[in-house]
Design an enzyme around this catalytic site. Sequence first.
Site, PDB file in Angstrom:
ATOM      1  N   LYS A 181       5.885  -4.524  -3.803  1.00 32.20           N
ATOM      2  CA  LYS A 181       7.342  -4.438  -3.712  1.00 32.20           C
ATOM      3  C   LYS A 181       7.871  -4.535  -2.282  1.00 32.20           C
ATOM      4  O   LYS A 181       8.851  -5.221  -2.037  1.00 32.20           O
ATOM      5  CB  LYS A 181       7.858  -3.163  -4.380  1.00 32.20           C
ATOM      6  CG  LYS A 181       9.372  -3.188  -4.456  1.00 32.20           C
ATOM      7  CD  LYS A 181       9.902  -2.547  -5.675  1.00 32.20           C
ATOM      8  CE  LYS A 181      11.400  -2.679  -5.763  1.00 32.20           C
ATOM      9  NZ  LYS A 181      11.825  -3.997  -6.268  1.00 32.20           N
ATOM     10  N   GLU A 186      17.504 -17.540  -7.805  1.00 30.93           N
ATOM     11  CA  GLU A 186      17.074 -16.203  -8.181  1.00 30.93           C
ATOM     12  C   GLU A 186      16.507 -16.196  -9.606  1.00 30.93           C
ATOM     13  O   GLU A 186      15.486 -15.562  -9.871  1.00 30.93           O
ATOM     14  CB  GLU A 186      18.257 -15.221  -8.041  1.00 30.93           C
ATOM     15  CG  GLU A 186      18.032 -13.825  -8.580  1.00 30.93           C
ATOM     16  CD  GLU A 186      16.887 -13.071  -7.916  1.00 30.93           C
ATOM     17  OE1 GLU A 186      16.300 -13.560  -6.944  1.00 30.93           O
ATOM     18  OE2 GLU A 186      16.562 -11.979  -8.417  1.00 30.93           O
ATOM     19  N   LYS A 199      12.698 -15.124 -10.619  1.00 31.90           N
ATOM     20  CA  LYS A 199      12.343 -14.085 -11.603  1.00 31.90           C
ATOM     21  C   LYS A 199      11.340 -14.643 -12.609  1.00 31.90           C
ATOM     22  O   LYS A 199      10.373 -13.975 -12.961  1.00 31.90           O
ATOM     23  CB  LYS A 199      13.581 -13.583 -12.360  1.00 31.90           C
ATOM     24  CG  LYS A 199      14.559 -12.741 -11.571  1.00 31.90           C
ATOM     25  CD  LYS A 199      14.060 -11.380 -11.152  1.00 31.90           C
ATOM     26  CE  LYS A 199      13.387 -11.452  -9.815  1.00 31.90           C
ATOM     27  NZ  LYS A 199      14.080 -11.006  -8.642  1.00 31.90           N
ATOM     28  N   ASN A 247      -1.506   2.293   5.724  1.00 30.91           N
ATOM     29  CA  ASN A 247      -0.633   1.205   5.268  1.00 30.91           C
ATOM     30  C   ASN A 247      -0.225   0.420   6.510  1.00 30.91           C
ATOM     31  O   ASN A 247       0.364   0.991   7.427  1.00 30.91           O
ATOM     32  CB  ASN A 247       0.606   1.808   4.569  1.00 30.91           C
ATOM     33  CG  ASN A 247       1.658   0.761   4.258  1.00 30.91           C
ATOM     34  OD1 ASN A 247       1.349  -0.408   4.084  1.00 30.91           O
ATOM     35  ND2 ASN A 247       2.907   1.183   4.190  1.00 30.91           N
ATOM     36  N   GLY A 248      -0.556  -0.871   6.528  1.00 34.26           N
ATOM     37  CA  GLY A 248      -0.193  -1.691   7.691  1.00 34.26           C
ATOM     38  C   GLY A 248      -1.348  -2.601   8.060  1.00 34.26           C
ATOM     39  O   GLY A 248      -2.252  -2.847   7.250  1.00 34.26           O
ATOM     40  N   ARG A 294       3.884  -0.344  -4.805  1.00 35.54           N
ATOM     41  CA  ARG A 294       3.685  -0.869  -3.454  1.00 35.54           C
ATOM     42  C   ARG A 294       2.376  -1.641  -3.314  1.00 35.54           C
ATOM     43  O   ARG A 294       2.176  -2.360  -2.326  1.00 35.54           O
ATOM     44  CB  ARG A 294       3.692   0.295  -2.451  1.00 35.54           C
ATOM     45  CG  ARG A 294       4.977   1.081  -2.452  1.00 35.54           C
ATOM     46  CD  ARG A 294       4.880   2.221  -1.480  1.00 35.54           C
ATOM     47  NE  ARG A 294       4.771   1.727  -0.128  1.00 35.54           N
ATOM     48  CZ  ARG A 294       5.796   1.418   0.649  1.00 35.54           C
ATOM     49  NH1 ARG A 294       7.019   1.589   0.214  1.00 35.54           N
ATOM     50  NH2 ARG A 294       5.619   0.973   1.857  1.00 35.54           N
ATOM     51  N   CYS A 330       0.865  -1.178   0.000  1.00 38.90           N
ATOM     52  CA  CYS A 330       0.000   0.000   0.000  1.00 38.90           C
ATOM     53  C   CYS A 330       0.896   1.220   0.000  1.00 38.90           C
ATOM     54  O   CYS A 330       1.917   1.256   0.690  1.00 38.90           O
ATOM     55  CB  CYS A 330      -0.937   0.138   1.203  1.00 38.90           C
ATOM     56  SG  CYS A 330      -2.099  -1.206   1.384  1.00 38.90           S
ATOM     57  N   HIS A 368      18.125 -36.806  -6.294  1.00 41.63           N
ATOM     58  CA  HIS A 368      17.455 -37.139  -5.028  1.00 41.63           C
ATOM     59  C   HIS A 368      15.962 -36.812  -5.063  1.00 41.63           C
ATOM     60  O   HIS A 368      15.335 -36.701  -4.030  1.00 41.63           O
ATOM     61  CB  HIS A 368      18.148 -36.404  -3.877  1.00 41.63           C
ATOM     62  CG  HIS A 368      19.581 -36.811  -3.737  1.00 41.63           C
ATOM     63  ND1 HIS A 368      19.964 -37.982  -3.147  1.00 41.63           N
ATOM     64  CD2 HIS A 368      20.711 -36.211  -4.172  1.00 41.63           C
ATOM     65  CE1 HIS A 368      21.279 -38.091  -3.204  1.00 41.63           C
ATOM     66  NE2 HIS A 368      21.752 -37.029  -3.820  1.00 41.63           N
TER      67      HIS A 368
HETATM   68  C1  F6R Z   1      11.685 -10.478  -5.740  1.00 39.80           C
HETATM   69  C2  F6R Z   1      11.614  -9.468  -4.709  1.00 39.80           C
HETATM   70  C3  F6R Z   1      11.339  -9.903  -3.318  1.00 39.80           C
HETATM   71  C4  F6R Z   1      12.169  -9.072  -2.336  1.00 39.80           C
HETATM   72  C5  F6R Z   1      11.760  -9.395  -0.888  1.00 39.80           C
HETATM   73  C6  F6R Z   1      12.616  -8.646   0.113  1.00 39.80           C
HETATM   74  O1  F6R Z   1      11.912  -9.947  -6.994  1.00 39.80           O
HETATM   75  O2  F6R Z   1      11.742  -8.318  -4.980  1.00 39.80           O
HETATM   76  O3  F6R Z   1      11.573 -11.263  -3.143  1.00 39.80           O
HETATM   77  O4  F6R Z   1      13.513  -9.333  -2.545  1.00 39.80           O
HETATM   78  O5  F6R Z   1      10.418  -9.064  -0.697  1.00 39.80           O
HETATM   79  O6  F6R Z   1      12.488  -7.279  -0.043  1.00 39.80           O
HETATM   80  P1  F6R Z   1      13.547  -6.294   0.590  1.00 39.80           P
HETATM   81  O7  F6R Z   1      14.848  -6.546  -0.091  1.00 39.80           O
HETATM   82  O8  F6R Z   1      13.006  -4.914   0.312  1.00 39.80           O
HETATM   83  O9  F6R Z   1      13.610  -6.604   2.050  1.00 39.80           O
END
Ligand code: F6R
Length: 610
Positions: A605, A483, A487, A100-101, A27, A2, A506
Amino acid sequence: MCGIVGYVGFRKAAEVLLDGLRRVEYRGYDSAGLAVRTEKGLEIVKEVGKVSDLEQVARGRNLTGCQGIGHTRWATHGGVTVTNAHPHADGAGRFALVHNGIIENYLDLQEELHAKGVCFFSQTDTEVIVQLLAHLRAETDDMPTALTLLQQRLNGSFALAIIDAQEPECFYCVRRGSPLVLGLGVEECFCASDVSALLPYTKNVVYLEEGDTARVCTKGVEIWNECGEEVCRDVAIVDWDVSMSEKDGYPHYMLKEINEQGAVFRSTLKGRITEGRIDLSNDLDWDASKINSWKNVHIVACGTSYYASLVAQRALEQWTDCHIVVDVASEYRYRRMKADPSTLAVFVSQSGETADTLAAQRKARSEGAHCLAITNVRGSTLAREVHDVLLLKAGPEIGVAATKTFMGQMVALYLLALFLGEARRTLSAAEAKRLAEELLHLPYKVEIVLNRQDAIKEIARKYAEKRNFLYLGRGNTYPVALEGALKLKEISYIHAEAYAAGEMKHGPIALLEPDVPVLVIVPRNSLYEKTLSNIQEAKARHSAIIAVGTDGDALLPHHVEDILWIPWTDEEFVPFLAVVPLQLFAYHAAVLRGCEIDQPRNLAKSVTVE
Ligand code: F6R
C-alpha cells in the site's frame, strides 16, 4: 513497504504483535515474523506467506513473554524465504531487529563486517544493520549512543525496532525516512508503522521525527534526536477509532471502502462550506496577498493520487488563472521544473509516506515554493514537512487498491480549486456558490450509484473472463478512465489500457478485435458527440462497448452493449460519479476470477522506497 510493530507491557506480546501485524499487513505480505523475549532468551519465529501462516507456527511455540517486535515483509533485497524474513539477529543472538526501508550502502558495510569475521545468513540489507549494531554496542556504554552511531553509518531509509536480550524492560526504535509511531498506554507501550495497529490499545501517540531514537518501556518513552540529545516530542491524540479499521461484515476492505464513499465525501466537505462559500480558514491561514502571489500551481503525486490530480487540473484550469502543472513524483523530482516562490506546490498522497512524493516536496520546498499536502494521514512525514495541510478525513484505508481516498482527494482538490478561484476573483461569487451547492448534493448521487451494485455486478460477470480491455474518456473523464483501468489491472490482473478517446485513432485502435471490450465514459456533456464517434470507430472493429452513461440518455443504448448508469451532474463533477461503477466493475470482475482482493500480488500500500 513492510509493516513493523513492537510491544512491551503486561499482555502476551505474541498476541499483541500478531494482531498488530494483521492490521499493518496491507503494507507487505510475502512473509512475516516476530521475536519475543521469554525466559529462554530471544525466541524468533518466521514464516513465508501471510500473517495467518505465521500465526499457525507461533501458536505451536507457546511464546509467553511480554516484550517483542514483529514484521510483515515486502521483499526488496533477497527473495521470499524464511531466512530473509525479519526479525534478523546478530551472531550471538543478543539483538533481534526488524526494518522497513532500504540500506543503500549495505554491500560496503557487509564487506567491512566480513573482514572482522562476521558471517551473514540472509541476502537482506537488514542483517547488516543488526550485525553492525552488535559491534557498535560492544564499543559503547549504552544503547542510545550505539544507535546514534549506527544511524551515522547507514545510508538510505529505515524504521527499526530492536530488542536487546539484556534489557528486559524495553525495546528501541529508530526512524529515518520510513514511518514509525509510538503508542502510549497504561503500563504498556507500542510502536507501529502506522496508527491502525495501535487503535485497539491506545489513541495517544508520538510521531517520531527524522533521526529520532526511542527507548520504549512499560512506563513511557525516552527520545533522542539524531545528534544523541534527549528531546521531548508532543503526544498526539488519534481521531480514528478501531471500528474504522474493521471489515464491518463486508467480505473485503475494498468493498467496504467503496461503499463508504458517500460518507467520505461528506466528512471531507464538513465545515469547509459555509453559507454556500468555500471556507478553508480552519485549515489554511492564507491571506489575499499570499494567494495572489502564486502564478503557478504544481500538483505532484503517484498512482491513483496522480489521477485525482489530473482530474483537479481541469477544474483548476477552468476556475483559476494560474498555470497548472501536474506530474508524477518520480519524474518531477528529477526534472528541471522551476518551483520558485510564485509557485504553490501541492503534494497529493493518501499515506503521506510515498518516497518519491516526499523527495519531490523537499525539492520544491528547497526552491522556494509554498508546499501544501493533501493527505489522509495527519501525522505522516509529508504532513509534517510541508507548510500547510488539507486533510482528507476518509478514515483508514486498508484495501491496497485506493478507492475512497481517490474520492476524498478529488473533493479536497476541488475545494482548493474553488477557494483559489474565488479568492483570485477568477470565479464569480455566484458561480462559486452554485458549484459549492452541487458539491453538497454529490454524496447523495454517489450513493445512488452505489445502490446499483447488482446491475454492475451482472455486467462484470459478462466480461470477467476477457484478457484485455481498452478504457476511454475525454476531458475530465480521461483521468477517470486511467483510474478505472488501474483498478482493473491491480486487482483482477486483466490487462487494461486507458487512452484519451481522441487518441484512439493514433495507435491503440490497432488492438481492437471482437474479444477486446472497450469501456467508454460518455456522459451527456459538451464532448458527448465526439465520444459517440469514437464508439462508432470501436464498434466498426467489432469490439463490445460498455459505457458509463448519464441517466435518461435515450440515444446511448442504441450504440453500446452495456451501460453503467450514473445520475446527471454538472460537467465539472462527472468524475466523482463516473469512477464509482468502474471501481465496482473491477471489484466484481476480480472476485469472479477468484483474485485476492485486499492484497493483490506484488503490491504494497505505501511505497516507502524509491
Ligand atoms: C492504487 C494505489 C497506488 C497509490 C500510490 C500513491 O490503487 O493505491 O497507485 O495511489 O502508490 O500512494 P499515496 O497516495 O499513499 O502516495
